[in-house]
Each structure stands twice: as structure tokens, then as C-alpha cells.
Design an enzyme around this catalytic site. Structure first.
Site, PDB file in Angstrom:
ATOM      1  N   GLY A  69       6.306  -2.948   3.148  1.00  0.00           N
ATOM      2  CA  GLY A  69       5.118  -2.387   2.507  1.00  0.00           C
ATOM      3  C   GLY A  69       4.038  -3.423   2.244  1.00  0.00           C
ATOM      4  N   ASN A 149       4.248   3.347  -8.254  1.00  0.00           N
ATOM      5  CA  ASN A 149       5.611   2.833  -8.338  1.00  0.00           C
ATOM      6  C   ASN A 149       6.112   2.671  -9.775  1.00  0.00           C
ATOM      7  OD1 ASN A 149       3.425   0.861  -7.727  1.00  0.00           O
ATOM      8  ND2 ASN A 149       4.944  -0.602  -8.467  1.00  0.00           N
ATOM      9  N   GLN A 177       5.992   4.549  -2.058  1.00  0.00           N
ATOM     10  CA  GLN A 177       6.870   5.320  -2.955  1.00  0.00           C
ATOM     11  C   GLN A 177       6.990   6.787  -2.528  1.00  0.00           C
ATOM     12  OE1 GLN A 177       8.789   4.419  -5.570  1.00  0.00           O
ATOM     13  NE2 GLN A 177       8.245   2.261  -5.360  1.00  0.00           N
ATOM     14  N   SER A 197       7.686   1.658   3.681  1.00  0.00           N
ATOM     15  CA  SER A 197       8.685   0.590   3.679  1.00  0.00           C
ATOM     16  C   SER A 197      10.094   1.161   3.701  1.00  0.00           C
ATOM     17  CB  SER A 197       8.492  -0.259   2.422  1.00  0.00           C
ATOM     18  OG  SER A 197       9.475  -1.260   2.370  1.00  0.00           O
ATOM     19  N   GLY A 198      10.934   0.665   4.616  1.00  0.00           N
ATOM     20  CA  GLY A 198      12.278   1.204   4.825  1.00  0.00           C
ATOM     21  C   GLY A 198      13.178   1.186   3.601  1.00  0.00           C
ATOM     22  N   HIS A 199      13.130   0.098   2.832  1.00  0.00           N
ATOM     23  CA  HIS A 199      14.124  -0.034   1.752  1.00  0.00           C
ATOM     24  C   HIS A 199      13.835   0.846   0.542  1.00  0.00           C
ATOM     25  CE1 HIS A 199      12.171  -2.746  -1.322  1.00  0.00           C
ATOM     26  NE2 HIS A 199      11.357  -2.989  -0.302  1.00  0.00           N
ATOM     27  N   THR A 235       8.992 -10.982  18.226  1.00  0.00           N
ATOM     28  CA  THR A 235      10.104 -10.205  18.764  1.00  0.00           C
ATOM     29  C   THR A 235      10.481  -9.097  17.782  1.00  0.00           C
ATOM     30  OG1 THR A 235      10.884 -12.154  19.921  1.00  0.00           O
ATOM     31  CG2 THR A 235      12.493 -10.384  19.581  1.00  0.00           C
ATOM     32  N   CYS A 323       7.219  -8.833 -14.521  1.00  0.00           N
ATOM     33  CA  CYS A 323       7.753 -10.106 -14.983  1.00  0.00           C
ATOM     34  C   CYS A 323       7.547 -11.125 -13.868  1.00  0.00           C
ATOM     35  CB  CYS A 323       9.231  -9.948 -15.302  1.00  0.00           C
ATOM     36  SG  CYS A 323      10.023 -11.459 -15.813  1.00  0.00           S
TER      37      CYS A 323
END
Ligand SMILES: *Cc1c(COP(=O)(O)O)cnc(C)c1O
Length: 380
Positions: A69, A149, A177, A197-199, A235, A323
Site C-alpha cells: 500500500g 484505517n 482498508q 495491499s495483500g496483507h 523481477t 506510536c
């Protein structure tokens, strides 16, 4: 352990790991090579673009793989600024964007860009009238996130897209999100660029994509080889790409059920916290919010203390405050809602997944009641 920090990252789904494994072992070929081992990898990359494009109502050659992201946001903003310099230097965004957008805007301001940061109302929704009024003849880009988020508020994306389109201005949305959680159609919403974003939807970390509509003049972000049509050299992360594709398929397969389940649990959690912990405030829009997001502020309580005490009970959560290297600044998002810095420091974000159960929520509420009471009694 009870995991309630799914906005930070999600568990990699077993079917995602399974899909990736062959590309970490026998299918190790470079997607740019002409022999069969390489073309296997190339085919996998093409298939993944088709899958992702299909979910958005886009075309496969409008999907560009990135490292997540943050990279997608950086690319979208920096490349549009560079490619449209002849048209203007004005960008409109909001005060509650992720730092990947906000810090990129600050960087572009140093390069000569002029940026308008839109206010949001007390629920975190951008003011469409203020947006209209902010538009200038030299405005080249509007960048407003799909869903926040921290507080989960979902923006009126279609309306924003319509405003952008009616003025011939490009529209980028940070949908990190939202993608994989809510249905999105780029054409319906007049979205020209979209970050994901994948995660954040049970895929692997370090892989994401940027949708770039074909009418957008875009610059290369990483110079080098011809990967990603010469726009993003390097790559291909084939295993990551295949993993993200598996996560996309899974996310769309379970979306309806997952949304229903999470929203029910979310509402139950919010209801119990608000009813059983006095002097608490719900942050974010009561209805227009991500199905898994809960964000509350406890008066006279430091969010960090709550987090540490939750961690001692093996409960993973997050505070509203960012933080950064030990400095505890109150969250820019909560401040933008008009909240006092003190109350903003007392915030707690709990973000659910389809794996959470009602039993877990009951445990968390009981623990929270005790923790908040103890902190308030002892002022720790
Ligand atoms: C997590 C997140 C990002 C950053 O994504 P990464 O893949 O971790 O770089 C950007 N925007 C939003 C809204 C996010 O939640």
C-alpha cells in the site's frame, strides 16, 4: 491469544500459503525468461492481473504490482504530480489520510506542489461542499481514502469521484482498508487510481497493487527492466503475486458472509463497551464504517496503558495514537474529528476478522471493564 488488530495486518490464509508454495520451490523461474520455467511464472502473473481486474471492473493491463500500500500511494501521487505539471500543481486530499499519502503530499509540497487538506466532520466524513470549493483551475488530483484505517469511516467515494470527473480531475483512492472487504467498481465510482495491499486481506506482506486507469498519463516509478510495462522495474515477486491472487479469490468468495458476521460482532462489542464502561465515546461513523472496526476513547485513561494490560492478557489491540519511535503523539485522525489531545490519547482500536467469536468478545469486554476501572482508580 485473541487477535483484534486486523487493520494492522491479517493472518495469511492457509490456502494463500498453499498457492504460493510451488512458486517458492519448483516454479522458481524468472517471469521475464523465454523458456518454459520462466513462462510458467509469467502466466501466473498474467492470471493474477486478470483475477484482480475482474473484481474491480478494470482491465488486466491497468493493474500494476507493487510492494504494498505505501508504495502504491507514493507512486500514484508522485507520478501524477510529475506527469501533470504542465496542467497544474494543486492536489486535494484529506486530513485523515494514512501517512503514506500525507507524508508524500508533504514531500511534494517541498517540490513545489500546493496541497489542500480537507476537514472531516465529527464522524470522519469529508465535506463535499468544501471539496467543490477547494477545486481550482490548476487542480490535478483528488486523493481521498476509501475507508479509514483508524476509525473505519467509509467515505462517499462515488460522490467524490463524480465531483472529480465533472471537473476533469484525476481521482486516486487509498483503498487499502476497503479492497477485499467491500465491493468496489472503479468505473461506477470514477476512480482513476486505486491502492491496495495483500496483507490487509489475508494475503502475504510486501505485495500490493496500484490500479492505473488507461486514460491516466503515468510515469515510471522504478527505472530498470521492462516489468510492469516498464513502469515498475524489478523481477516480479511471483510467489507474492500468486499469494495475493489467492487472497483476492478467497476474499470475494467469503465477502458477504464475512461482512455480516463481523458487523454483528462489531455491533455487539460496541454496544457492550458503551453500556458497561462509563464515560466512553465511540469514534468514527456509527453506520458508515468498516464491518470489523471498533474505535473508542475512554476518558481519563491512557490508551497505551490499556494496550499493555491487554497484552499481559494475550489480547492484541492497537491505540488510536501513532506510536512513532517512542513519541506518543495523539492520532492526527482523532484530532481531525475535533477531539481533545487528552481524549485522543485514551483511544483503543479493536479490529475484527471472521475468525473472532462471541466468546472472545465477551472475554475482551470483561477484561476491558477491569482494566479501565483499575486505571481510573489508580491513575496508572
Ligand atoms: C496499511 C495501510 C497502508 C500501507 O500499506 P502497506 O502494505 O503496509 O505498505 C496504506 N494505507 C492504509 C489505509 C493502510 O491501512
Amino acid at each position: 491469544m485473541i487477535y483484534l488488530d486486523n487493520a494492522a495486518t491479517t493472518k495469511t490464509a492457509p490456502e494463500v500459503v498453499e498457492a504460493m508454495m510451488p512458486y517458492l520451490t519448483e516454479h522458481y523461474g524468472n517471469a521475464g525468461s523465454i523458456y518454459k520455467l520462466g513462462t510458467e511464472s509469467k502466466k501466473a502473473v498474467i492470471r493474477a492481473k486478470e483475477t484482480i481486474a475482474g473484481t474491480l471492473g478494470a482491465e488486466p493491463n491497468e493493474i500494476y504490482f507493487t510492494a504494498g500500500g505505501s508504495e502504491s500511494d507514493n507512486w500514484a501521487l508522485k507520478a501524477v504530480y510529475e506527469a501533470y505539471r504542465d496542467k497544474g500543481k494543486h492536489i486535494i486530499t484529506s486530513k485523515i489520510e494514512h501517512h503514506a499519502v500525507l507524508h508524500t503530499c508533504e514531500y511534494l509540497e517541498k517540490q513545489g506542489a500546493e496541497v489542500t487538506y480537507l476537514d472531516v466532520d465529527e464522524d470522519g466524513i469529508v465535506d463535499l461542499e468544501q471539496l467543490e470549493n477547494a477545486i481550482r483551475t490548476d487542480t490535478i488530483l483528488i486523493s481521498v481514502m476509501f475507508a479509514n484505517n483508524e476509525i473505519g469511516t467509509v467515505q462517499p467515494i462515488k460522490e467524490i469521484g463524480e465531483i472529480a470527473a465533472s471537473h476533469g480531475i484525476l481521482f486516486h483512492t487509498d483503498a487499502v482498508q476497503a479492497y477485499g472487504h467491500l465491493p468496489i467498481n472503479v468505473e461506477d465510482c470514477h476512480i482513476d487510481l486505486l491502492s491496495a495491499s495483500g496483507h490487509k486481506f489475508n494475503g502475504p506482506k510486501g505485495i500490493g497493487f496500484l490500479y492505473i486507469g488507461k486514460k491516466v498519463k503515468i510515469r515510471s516509478f522504478i527505472h530498470g527492466g521492462q516489468q510492469e510495462r516498464g513502469r515498475r522495474a524489478g523481477t516480479e515477486n511471483v510467489a507474492g503475486i500468486v499469494g495475493m491472487e489467492a487472497a483476492v479469490k478467497r476474499a470475494y468468495r467469503i465477502m458477504e458472509e464475512k461482512t455480516k458476521r463481523e458487523a454483528e460482532l462489531r455491533n455487539y462489542l460496541i454496544e457492550r463497551i458503551m453500556r458497561e464502561i462509563p464515560n466512553t465515546r465511540l469514534n468514527g461513523h456509527p453506520v458508515k464504517r468498516l464491518p470489523g472496526n471498533v474505535n473508542v476513547s475512554f476518558e481519563s485513561v491512557e490508551g497505551e496503558s490499556v494496550l499493555i494490560m491487554l497484552d499481559m492478557r494475550d489480547i492484541c489491540a492497537s491505540s488510536g495514537s501513532a506510536c512513532t519511535s517512542g513519541s506518543l503523539d495523539p492520532s492526527h485522525v482523532l484530532l481531525a474529528l475535533g477531539m481533545s489531545p487528552e481524549l485522543a490519547r485514551g483511544s483503543l482500536r479493536l479490529t475484527l476478522s471472521e475468525d473472532n467469536t462471541r466468546d472472545e468478545i465477551d472475554i475482551v469486554v470483561e477484561e476491558l471493564k477491569q482494566i479501565v476501572e483499575r486505571i481510573r482508580e489508580h491513575r496508572i
